[in-house]
Every structure is written in C-alpha cells, then in structure tokens.
Design a protein around this motif. Structure first.
Motif, mmCIF file in Angstrom:
data_model
loop_
_atom_site.group_PDB
_atom_site.id
_atom_site.type_symbol
_atom_site.label_atom_id
_atom_site.label_comp_id
_atom_site.label_asym_id
_atom_site.label_seq_id
_atom_site.Cartn_x
_atom_site.Cartn_y
_atom_site.Cartn_z
ATOM 1 N N GLU A 1 0.822 -1.216 0.000
ATOM 2 C CA GLU A 1 0.000 0.000 0.000
ATOM 3 C C GLU A 1 0.849 1.256 0.000
ATOM 4 O O GLU A 1 0.322 2.361 0.057
ATOM 5 N N THR B 1 -9.073 0.363 6.350
ATOM 6 C CA THR B 1 -8.036 1.146 7.010
ATOM 7 C C THR B 1 -7.911 2.520 6.357
ATOM 8 O O THR B 1 -7.676 3.526 7.027
ATOM 9 N N ASN C 1 -13.148 2.215 13.982
ATOM 10 C CA ASN C 1 -12.356 1.054 14.366
ATOM 11 C C ASN C 1 -12.585 -0.075 13.373
ATOM 12 O O ASN C 1 -13.711 -0.499 13.169
ATOM 13 N N VAL C 2 -11.525 -0.534 12.769
ATOM 14 C CA VAL C 2 -11.636 -1.614 11.795
ATOM 15 C C VAL C 2 -11.655 -2.940 12.548
ATOM 16 O O VAL C 2 -10.801 -3.189 13.386
ATOM 17 N N ARG C 3 -12.663 -3.751 12.255
ATOM 18 C CA ARG C 3 -12.805 -5.005 12.984
ATOM 19 C C ARG C 3 -12.898 -6.188 12.035
ATOM 20 O O ARG C 3 -13.974 -6.566 11.597
ATOM 21 N N PRO C 4 -11.790 -6.812 11.722
ATOM 22 C CA PRO C 4 -11.847 -7.998 10.866
ATOM 23 C C PRO C 4 -12.450 -9.167 11.635
ATOM 24 O O PRO C 4 -12.065 -9.425 12.772
ATOM 25 N N ARG D 1 4.383 -12.208 2.951
ATOM 26 C CA ARG D 1 4.030 -13.565 2.543
ATOM 27 C C ARG D 1 3.192 -13.560 1.263
ATOM 28 O O ARG D 1 3.190 -14.515 0.494
ATOM 29 N N GLN D 2 2.448 -12.453 1.053
ATOM 30 C CA GLN D 2 1.567 -12.422 -0.104
ATOM 31 C C GLN D 2 2.312 -12.227 -1.403
ATOM 32 O O GLN D 2 1.770 -12.436 -2.466
ATOM 33 N N THR E 1 -11.782 -11.258 7.216
ATOM 34 C CA THR E 1 -10.333 -11.225 7.433
ATOM 35 C C THR E 1 -9.574 -11.468 6.132
ATOM 36 O O THR E 1 -8.885 -12.469 5.982
ATOM 37 N N LYS F 1 -14.174 -4.930 20.958
ATOM 38 C CA LYS F 1 -13.047 -4.182 20.406
ATOM 39 C C LYS F 1 -11.752 -4.813 20.883
ATOM 40 O O LYS F 1 -11.137 -4.362 21.837
ATOM 41 N N PRO F 2 -11.306 -5.900 20.277
ATOM 42 C CA PRO F 2 -10.091 -6.549 20.768
ATOM 43 C C PRO F 2 -8.878 -5.647 20.537
ATOM 44 O O PRO F 2 -8.727 -5.078 19.474
ATOM 45 N N GLY G 1 -2.750 -12.915 10.695
ATOM 46 C CA GLY G 1 -3.827 -11.950 10.524
ATOM 47 C C GLY G 1 -4.758 -11.846 11.715
ATOM 48 O O GLY G 1 -5.842 -11.303 11.626
ATOM 49 N N GLY H 1 -4.544 -13.436 0.353
ATOM 50 C CA GLY H 1 -4.483 -13.801 1.755
ATOM 51 C C GLY H 1 -5.214 -15.085 2.036
ATOM 52 O O GLY H 1 -5.868 -15.663 1.193
ATOM 53 N N GLY H 2 -5.081 -15.529 3.214
ATOM 54 C CA GLY H 2 -5.653 -16.818 3.567
ATOM 55 C C GLY H 2 -7.125 -16.691 3.861
ATOM 56 O O GLY H 2 -7.537 -16.608 4.994
ATOM 57 N N PRO I 1 -6.917 -9.509 3.564
ATOM 58 C CA PRO I 1 -6.047 -8.329 3.587
ATOM 59 C C PRO I 1 -6.558 -7.169 2.729
ATOM 60 O O PRO I 1 -6.625 -6.040 3.194
ATOM 61 N N PRO J 1 -5.701 -5.105 16.195
ATOM 62 C CA PRO J 1 -6.573 -4.642 15.106
ATOM 63 C C PRO J 1 -5.839 -3.693 14.168
ATOM 64 O O PRO J 1 -4.996 -2.932 14.595
ATOM 65 N N PRO J 2 -6.150 -3.753 12.866
ATOM 66 C CA PRO J 2 -5.471 -2.895 11.913
ATOM 67 C C PRO J 2 -5.891 -1.448 12.087
ATOM 68 O O PRO J 2 -6.992 -1.201 12.566
ATOM 69 N N PRO J 3 -5.093 -0.485 11.681
ATOM 70 C CA PRO J 3 -3.747 -0.650 11.144
ATOM 71 C C PRO J 3 -2.734 -0.722 12.280
ATOM 72 O O PRO J 3 -2.595 0.237 13.007
ATOM 73 N N ILE K 1 -9.460 -5.402 4.284
ATOM 74 C CA ILE K 1 -9.061 -4.676 5.491
ATOM 75 C C ILE K 1 -8.368 -3.373 5.097
ATOM 76 O O ILE K 1 -8.574 -2.340 5.714
ATOM 77 N N LYS K 2 -7.602 -3.423 4.029
ATOM 78 C CA LYS K 2 -6.890 -2.215 3.597
ATOM 79 C C LYS K 2 -7.865 -1.108 3.220
ATOM 80 O O LYS K 2 -7.620 0.056 3.493
#
Lengths: 372, 653
Positions: free
Chosen positions: A155, B511, B525-528, A329-330, B502, A228-229, A311, B25-26, B504, A315-317, B507-508
């Motif tokens: 990105e 984000t 808040n991004v929640r996969p 890995r991708q 989930t 919200k982990p 993954g 991604g997986g 990638p 949490p992202p980002p 998720i991007k």
C-alpha cells in the motif's frame, strides 16, 4: 539485598573468593552477568530497543515533535502514543493530520522540530506533503531507497516507520504479559510452596489445569467474542496462561527454602507468615524464577508475531513486525517485507534468550563453575 | 453440445462479504460463504431454519386441471430453447480474430487493447471437433471444498462449480443474462399468455448415471422435496417457493403453475433436479439427505444427471469428475455433443500464493488472480512459459454498508459526508493497482436496468464532508478533537466499528476509511471478523458499518431482498416506500424497456439516499494455461453462465 539473610550456599561461594566483605547475592550475580559478553550485548540491545520504542515518534513520523503555533508550544508527535494527546486545536483548524503545509499556511510565524524521517507507520506519504520528497511507491515498486530505508509495503506505507513504531508493540507484549505472568506465578507458587498441605495441593492442581489451556485457541476465541479486541487483551491472555512454569519453579524454591535455617530463625522470633514469605524467602527464591520470565518474554514476542502473521494480531492498522511479515508472505518478490521484520524478530528473541541464559549462569553457582 | 448449463439457481445475487477469489491472503471463508441465492445466512449448519423462514407447511395441496383444459385456456406462446454454445459460435462467426494464435500466445497482457487481442483469438470456441483434444484432463483451482455434492443442498460457488457439471437442469442463461431452456434436455418450452403457466416437454433420450431414464416425475419429486420444510435446503428454495405447483402429465410433459403473473417467473421454474428413484425411500428415513449411511455413500458417489460423474473425492484436497458416456450416447447413437474434457479435476488450494506456484508449474490449468497477482506476480517469463491471462468486466460491486438504525447513519447528511470523506482515488490506484472501476449505484453502468445518465461517482471532498457533519450537529462540543452530538441528553462521540472479513485487501480499504475519517475528527475502528461470524452479525443487524459486496443476479428483481423494506438481506434497515413500490411494479412489467426504466428509477433513488457508500466494481482476472481455448467473459465471470465452462477446451498437443 543485604538486609535479608542470604542463603547458605551462595554465601559460602562468594566468601570463598572474597575474603574481606561479602558482596551480597545480587551484586555478585550482576558481577557475574557483566562478565558474560554475549549476555551483556543482548542487554544493551534490549536497552536500545527500549530507546527506539520511546523515541519512535521522533525517529519516524509526520507530526512535529515540538512546534510553536499561534504563540503556544505543542507536542503533536505524542499522538502516536495516544491519539487523545493530540491537541484539539489542530482539529479545529482543520489540519487533517497534514502538518508541514498547514503549519506554514495557517501561521507563517510558526516553527517546528520534525522527526528524523518524514514517514508514517499508518499511511502512505503522498506527493507534495514534504518538500523535496516524492510520494511513497506502492505495489512492487517499493524497494529500499533514500526516502524509504527499508522499502514500502504494497500500500506504499514505509516499512522503516512501521518497524520503529512496531518496536513498542514487541516490547510491550513481552514486558506486560510476562510481568503479569510473573506476578501471578510467583504469588501462587510462593503460597503453595510455603503453606504446603491442602493449599499446595489445590494450587498445584489449578496450575495443572491452566497448563492444559491452549493460549492460541483462547486468543482466537477472544478475538471473536470481544467487541473491540486490542493488543492489551492479547497480552492479558498470554499473561494469564503463561504463569504456570513460573509458579512451579517458585513453589519448588519455596519448598526448599522454608526448611532453611534463616526461615526457622525468623519463625522462632515470631514473625508472621506473610512477612516471612515476601520479605525473607521471596528475594532468595527470585533468581531461578527470573530465568523462565526472560524466556517467556521471548516466546510472547513470537506469539504476537505469529498471530499478526496469521492476521489475528492487534486490530489494523497496527505497525507490528508480524503484520509486515504477513504482507510479505503475499508476494515473495518483496524480500524487504520479510528480511527486515524477520531480522528484528530474530534479534529480539535471541537477545532475550541470551539474557535468560546469562542470568541462569550468573545466579546458579553450579552452572557458573561448569562454564569455567 | 454443451456440458454444463448454468442453472438459474446460480443466477441470483451473491453476497460477497468474502467474495469469490479476487482477494489475497488466507481467506478460505471466501467462496465457501458465498451462497448463490437468497440470504447469505445460509451458512448456518444444515437443519437450522433461516431467520424469517416459515416453519409451517410450504406447499398447500393443489388439484391441477387436465392438460386438455389447460391447453384450451392457456394460449401458449413458445419460449426460447437453444444451445448457448451454438449461439456463441454464431456470435463469434461474425467477429474476426485480431491476431494469429501464435501471436496471441506470445502477447503479454498489459493493456485493454492486448487483452482484447488475446480474447479475440484464444477466446474462440471450437467450431470443429477436430480442434479439441477429447482425451484432455483439466485441473481447475478451487479455494474451498464443497460441503455437499447433492445439487439441492448447493449453497456456495464451489458447489455450484461441481454441481453445474454433474447436475441435470433444464434452464440456463446466456452471456447477456437472457434466460432460455437448453435444447440438450428440453424439446419445447411454452408459457401461457398471462405467464401463469409454463409447459416444458423433456427429451426422451435422457438417463441418470445409473441408467434409469430422467423423467418429468423427477422434477415433481425434486420440487416437493425442496418445498418440504423438514429438508434443510440452504439456498435453492428461494424463488422456487414462488411456484404454486408442478404437475407431470406424462413422463416428459411437465407444467409449472405460478402463484402470480410475474416477469420473474422465468427464473422461478429453475432449480436443480435430483433422481426420484434414488431418494424417494431414503428421504422418509432421513430428511437431512446427509446423515444416514445411504446418504453418506451417495455424497461421495451421487447418481448424476449431467455430463460428468464424481469418480473420486478426497476431502480437502481434490474432486475428480469423469465424463459420462451415457450423457452424450443413447442406445449406441450420439445424441448430444461430447463434452471436451475426459476428466475435470478440482484441486483445492486455499492459499492464493501456493495456487499461483502450482499454476506456474503447470499443476493447475486456471485460476482467478487478485489485483496484486495480476499486476506484479504474473508478468514474468516464468508465468508466461505455460500460461496467459485475460480479464473481463464483471458486475460485482463493493461498498460500505451503513446501519441506518444507528444514531450516526440515520441522518442522510452523515451518509453523504461519508461518501465525500473517502479517498476513492487512493483506493483505486494504489490498493487495486488501477484495475477496478468506480461504482455509482446498485446497477452496473450500461446494463439494461441502469439509468442512461447516472449520477457520477463521488470524489473525495473533505470540506464538503465537514460541512455536512457540522450541519448534522456532529461538532466537537467538548473540545477533545473528536466530533460528538447530544443524543438523549448524553454527549455521544462519533466513534464506530466497521466489520470486514479477514481478507487483507478488504481490510486495507477499511483502514483507508479510518485514515480519512480521522482527518475530520471521526474514530472508525476496523474489525476484521471470521466470515461465518460476520454473516451472523449482519443477519442480526449487529453492526454499525460493514464492508462487503454483491455479485449480480441474473434479474434485477433479485436485489429486492437487499433494498426492500424489511427484507432478509436488507442488513442496514434501508427503507424507501417508493423503492418498494417500484420493485413491485418491475416484477409485473413484461416490457424490457419499461422494466429497465423502473429499475433505473430505483437506482437513482437509492443513490440519492446513500444507504451504502458505493466504492468499486471488481472485474474478473483469470490465468489460463496456454493450451486452453474458448474462454469468454460474462458479467458473472468466465464460468457462471452459458456456455461458460462448457465452451472451454484444450488443443491437441
């Protein structure tokens, strides 16, 4: 440590070498530790990582470390530690997180001290944000260059910035989870070992039960359950499940020490058991317990990287080392996404293991002498 | 000649919370969770009724009139019966190849021009049997394993792929998504003038793989099984339940009775068929069609009505289909065209990177590529040694879904602010490598149901976004840099969570939204979440915002359950009385032009309301082995239509 009664064998060992004053157990351990070059190098490396983590916003960031704006001093870079620490004036003045251009535009008299590198761990730098710096390349074009020391990910987010800011996560995961595990493990081990009888029986069984809980599965379940982990949840789980070996060692140590002369003496003087446990026995039992804690820090870092790699991390980002590995890995062609974070994880884990080993040798006279 | 008709039960919109395979991604949840029809909640384990499903008897007894009575009143009108492969041949006969085969195989697909050239040659279907290698084996890539090989238990793309080849069907649709009956199985198809009855006459040279004839009674039996509320049919009941009754007048004549005169009735007659003689007795003992020993055996060795049978099934690894001689031969005579492949192997490889390696080594012959793979990992000699690639426009749109019952998104100004806040350019150019097009509403631009002059897609404008938020009362009252608003006497912060599978890539995108919203004082808040859990949350409306996509249905009416007030897939509680009314009218209108205008109006109304923030259309990107020919793209990708996969063949080495 001089206020406590030293354990007999250590006392003898040090007395044999130093005829004048006894050095005390911890001082002796430190002296021994210092002589181990690898362990010391590892300790210095961890110290360096702590420094990097603390100074991360000043090393790589897009917010000034200090700036004077409309007659007042601000520290916007602190927002990297906690978003709430960014002064609301910048929201009110519609900075939109783009400081260089807006500071000049909205207050020509303003000045600012910038981080060493104008790069952000959360977003791509676009054209014109920083004078003389091109936009970050994306896709597979992001090989390491003058502006992106470790390259960029797909990105276009700078890898160096992510790694610098990811140091915080790596260190926190280790310290917090093992701090928690150490506190629980030592407390339960001490109680079980010193009290003995049914209390020991009960605590030992609890330890065994917790040993059977698979940490990874628990973390995955938590991520599905909690609204919200955050990274803190993960640390809590690693801590709450990782104390068992510490408790066992502490218990064994207490079983041994409670029969020793200085404990009997203290008891004879009528000292209460909590005081005996925490004031007299614990300091002498700590040394063997510190070793699994150090190794535990290393494995906690690995667990976090592993989860992020899959993954399931923070949490992202999140600029975590494992997350970088995951994006590498991708596309195996982007070697810089694998090499740098992989190296960082390897070195951090190695450092903790070396420290643990050094500690073990420094505090255990048998190992120490065997090493000679 | 055609091997697999793409049955219309694979024709409805598909929720792509995880999508087909266009993602890196997986993500094994991906296809596995893309039920072809009706609610995406069909992911629930067999036996659990869908929410909102009626538990009562689904089929009231019905006394059909005699055929003579029916013929007297129906005023039958013939309906299209054809062979989509022949139709494709006729279409391509008018097109000239732009380059020679050798040139096309040397080309590197780096621009739309070159893509056209490659497709104009390698996409040509065989005009002569001598061109194809009938002993060839094709190794297809599948991301996930199938859960059932029973056609009526189909619910995911993986299952559609298998059952499309092994199952028996009467209807399909072409690359323009026009419905027709397939001449391989149907002799004639007539509909009454008022569209209340459909009469189909089957061919008499059809057999199941165990040698028993396929008759009209199988169709009636299947219909009654699907409508048996005790049978856990995950997906194919939708649409089928709009039928009043099906009656077999003799072994080959079957009449469909509709409840209402609807333009969508042509889709409702269409469902997979299972053999009556195999399931009639066993169904009484085990309504799950899965649990009893007999059914477990059938799962691995089903009695098939299509061109292929399942010869080997290793769970989690591969499914091998073998060409069935009794499909194209009958009583020693060839009655249908011979399917091109002797064997079709579905290799199950979850990780897209491993799949790509397998493709480069020639272990698989085709796979769908994600943008990153298309742009950066399939450009070298190693890839072009054995393979080439092609892309086509696909009507699969992705968007942010807002839950309109939350205090944030109930206000249209906030939703419009969201649309202005997002950086579309960054998403399209950087995240998707410039390969996807922007989306501006529920129907694909240029499709017959889309408006002729649609509103242009939104572009980022943070000033407008902030103005709209200020107007809506979301300002920073307490001076902490985050917007807030007083709701019921309490100061509510503008902080919400967006759920996303989930994967990638997805998720991007979220984000990026987070980054954009942070610029204007909103915390996102991004929640996969794992896909099955995500589906559950969406069904129960337990989300504030979500990121997902919809594949196109073959008929715009299929999106009613996404937009209609209170419908099952209307996850975000969108409601517009006019839209509801237009869907009703659209179903009853038979004139294509007038229908199109009604749906165009729906497109405009929903776009004005912005219950979603429409983001992009995902195109199809596929890699094919250089020996493969005859692949063409439809709005549903290269396989899921007629002729689709059945036009693909391997040249003789």
């Amino acid at each position: 440590m001089p206020t406590t009664l030293p354990s007999a064998d250590v006392h003898l060992a040090s007395a044999a070498k130093q005829s004048n004053i006894s050095r005390g157990f911890w001082a002796e351990a430190w002296r021994q530790f210092r002589q181990r070059r690898l362990a010391m190098a590892a300790l210095c490396y961890v110290g360096f990582l702590v420094l990097v983590a603390l100074l991360a916003p000043a090393i790589a960031g897009t917010k000034p470390v200090v700036c004077r704006y409309k007659g007042k001093l601000y520290f916007p870079a602190l927002a990297y530690f906690n978003p709430a620490w960014e002064n609301p004036i910048f929201f009110k003045d519609r900075f939109r997180k783009l400081y260089p251009e807006n500071l000049k535009k909205k207050d020509p008299k303003s000045w600012a001290i910038w981080p060493l590198l104008y790069q952000d761990p959360y977003r791509r730098i676009r054209t014109g944000e920083w004078e003389g710096q091109p936009e970050n390349p994306s896709g597979d074009k992001g090989r390491p260059n003058r502006f992106n020391l470790f390259g960029t990910n797909q990105e276009g987010i700078d890898v160096f910035a992510q790694m610098v800011h990811g140091t915080t996560i790596a260190l926190l995961v280790g310290f917090v989870s093992m701090g928690l595990a150490g506190a629980i493990g030592i407390a339960l081990g001490a109680l079980g070992g010193y009290l003995g009888g049914w209390a020991d029986m009960l605590l030992s069984r609890i330890t065994e039960v917790v040993m059977c809980v698979p940490t990874l599965v628990l973390i995955l379940a938590l991520i599905a359950l909690v609204d919200k982990p955050t990274i803190w949840h993960m640390m809590a789980i690693i801590g709450c499940t990782g104390w068992t070996s510490i408790a066992r060692l502490a218990r064994a140590e207490f079983l041994k020490l409670r029969e020793s002369d200085f404990v009997i003496a203290a008891r004879a003087l009528g000292v209460g058991w909590p005081r005996i446990v925490f004031r007299h026995v614990l300091p002498n039992a700590l040394a063997p317990v510190l070793v699994p804690i150090t190794f535990g820090i290393a494995s906690a870092i690995l667990i976090e990287s592993g989860l992020s790699f899959l993954g399931f991390g923070a949490p992202p980002p999140n600029p975590s080392w494992g997350t970088l590995l995951n994006s590498g890995r991708q596309n195996m062609n982007l070697w810089w996404l694998i090499f740098f974070p992989g190296l960082a994880i390897f070195l951090a884990v190695l450092a903790y293991n070396l420290i643990g080993e050094g500690l073990q040798e420094a505090t255990d006279p048998r190992l120490r002498d065997a090493g000679r | 000649m055609n091997v697999s008709r793409w049955f219309a039960w694979s024709a409805l919109s598909v929720f792509l919370g995880a999508g087909l395979a266009g993602c890196s991604g997986g993500d094994k949840k991906a296809e596995d969770a893309a039920p072809p029809k009706e609610s995406a909640a069909n992911e629930s384990p067999a036996g659990t009724p869908e929410p909102g499903e009626k538990e009562e008897v689904l089929l009231e007894p019905f006394d059909p009139p005699t055929l003579a009575e029916l013929d007297a009143k129906a005023q039958w009108e013939p309906q299209p019966v054809g062979d989509t492969l022949q139709m494709m041949r006729a279409k391509q006969a008018k097109e000239t190849p732009l380059v020679s085969v050798e040139e096309a195989l040397k080309l590197r697909n780096t621009s739309p021009d070159l893509n056209d050239k490659i497709l104009s040659v390698l996409g040509r279907v065989a005009t002569d049997d001598a061109q194809a290698d009938f002993d060839a084996v094709i190794n297809r890539h599948s991301r996930v394993d199938v859960r059932s090989t029973n056609p009526i238990l189909t619910s995911s793309f993986a299952e559609i792929d298998i059952n499309g080849l092994t199952g028996f069907g009467m209807f399909g649709f072409d690359w323009n998504l026009e419905p027709l009956a397939t001449s391989e199985t149907v002799k004639s198809w007539e509909a009454s003038k008022d569209r209340l009855y459909d009469k189909v006459v089957l061919r008499d040279d059809l057999t199941w793989s165990d040698g028993k004839p396929i008759t009209a009674h199988d169709i009636v039996f299947t219909f009654q099984t699907i409508m048996n509320p005790k049978v856990p049919v995950p997906a194919v009941r939708a649409g089928t339940d709009k039928l009043r009754w099906i009656h077999a007048y003799d072994d080959h004549t079957v009449v469909f009775f509709h409840k209402e005169s609807l333009a969508t009735n042509v889709w409702n007659v269409n469902f997979p068929i299972i053999p009556k003689h195999v399931y009639e007795e066993s169904l009484k003992k085990d309504v799950t069609l899965k649990d009893s020993d007999y059914h477990v055996q059938l799962e691995d060795n089903p009695v098939c009505g299509g061109a292929y049978t399942i010869s080997k099934r290793t769970r989690g690894q591969e499914i091998v289909l073998t060409r069935r001689d009794s499909w194209y031969m009958h009583n020693g005579k060839q009655v249908r065209e011979k399917p091109y492949f002797k064997e079709v192997r579905f290799r199950i490889i979850e990780d897209p990177n491993i799949a790509l390696l397998a493709l480069k080594n020639g272990e698989i012959d085709e796979m769908e590529l994600n943008p990153e793979q298309w742009r950066t990992q399939t450009t070298d000699d190693e890839f072009y040694r054995l393979n080439t690639k092609a892309s086509g426009v696909e009507w699969t749109g992705f968007q942010f879904l807002w839950n309109l019952k939350t205090p944030f998104f109930s206000d249209i100004r906030v939703r419009r602010a969201m649309a202005y806040a997002f950086n579309y350019k960054e998403m399209l150019d950087t995240l998707f490598y410039g390969l996807y097009q922007p989306s501006n509403g529920i129907f694909y631009n240029g499709a017959w149901m889309a408006p002729t002059n649609p509103a242009p897609p939104y572009t980022q404008d943070l000033d407008k976004a902030e103005q709209l938020l200020d107007d809506a009362g979301w300002q920073d009252h307490d001076g902490d840099g985050i917007r807030d608003k007083e709701i019921n006497g309490k100061l509510e912060k503008f902080e919400f969570g967006i759920v996303v599978p989930t994967i990638p890539e997805r998720i991007k995108v979220c984000t990026l939204l987070k980054e954009n919203l942070a610029q204007i004082g909103i915390i996102c808040n991004v929640r996969p979440i794992e896909f099955a859990v995500l589906q559950e949350k969406m069904m129960n409306h337990e989300f504030q915002a979500a990121f997902g996509g919809w594949g196109t249905g073959s008929d715009p009416d299929t999106s009613e359950n996404i937009w209609g007030t209170g419908h099952e897939r209307n996850y975000g509680f969108y409601s517009n009385k006019e839209v509801d009314k237009l869907f009703d009218l659209g179903r009853k209108e038979f004139d294509r032009k007038k229908r199109g205008a009604l749906y165009a109006k729906i497109h405009e109304l929903t776009y004005a309301d912005q219950p979603y923030t429409w983001l992009f259309y995902r195109n199809s990107f596929y890699a094919f082995n250089k020996q493969l020919r005859g692949y063409t793209f439809s709005p549903r990708g290269p396989y899921h239509y007629g002729p689709g996969f059945s036009s693909i063949y391997k040249v003789k080495p």
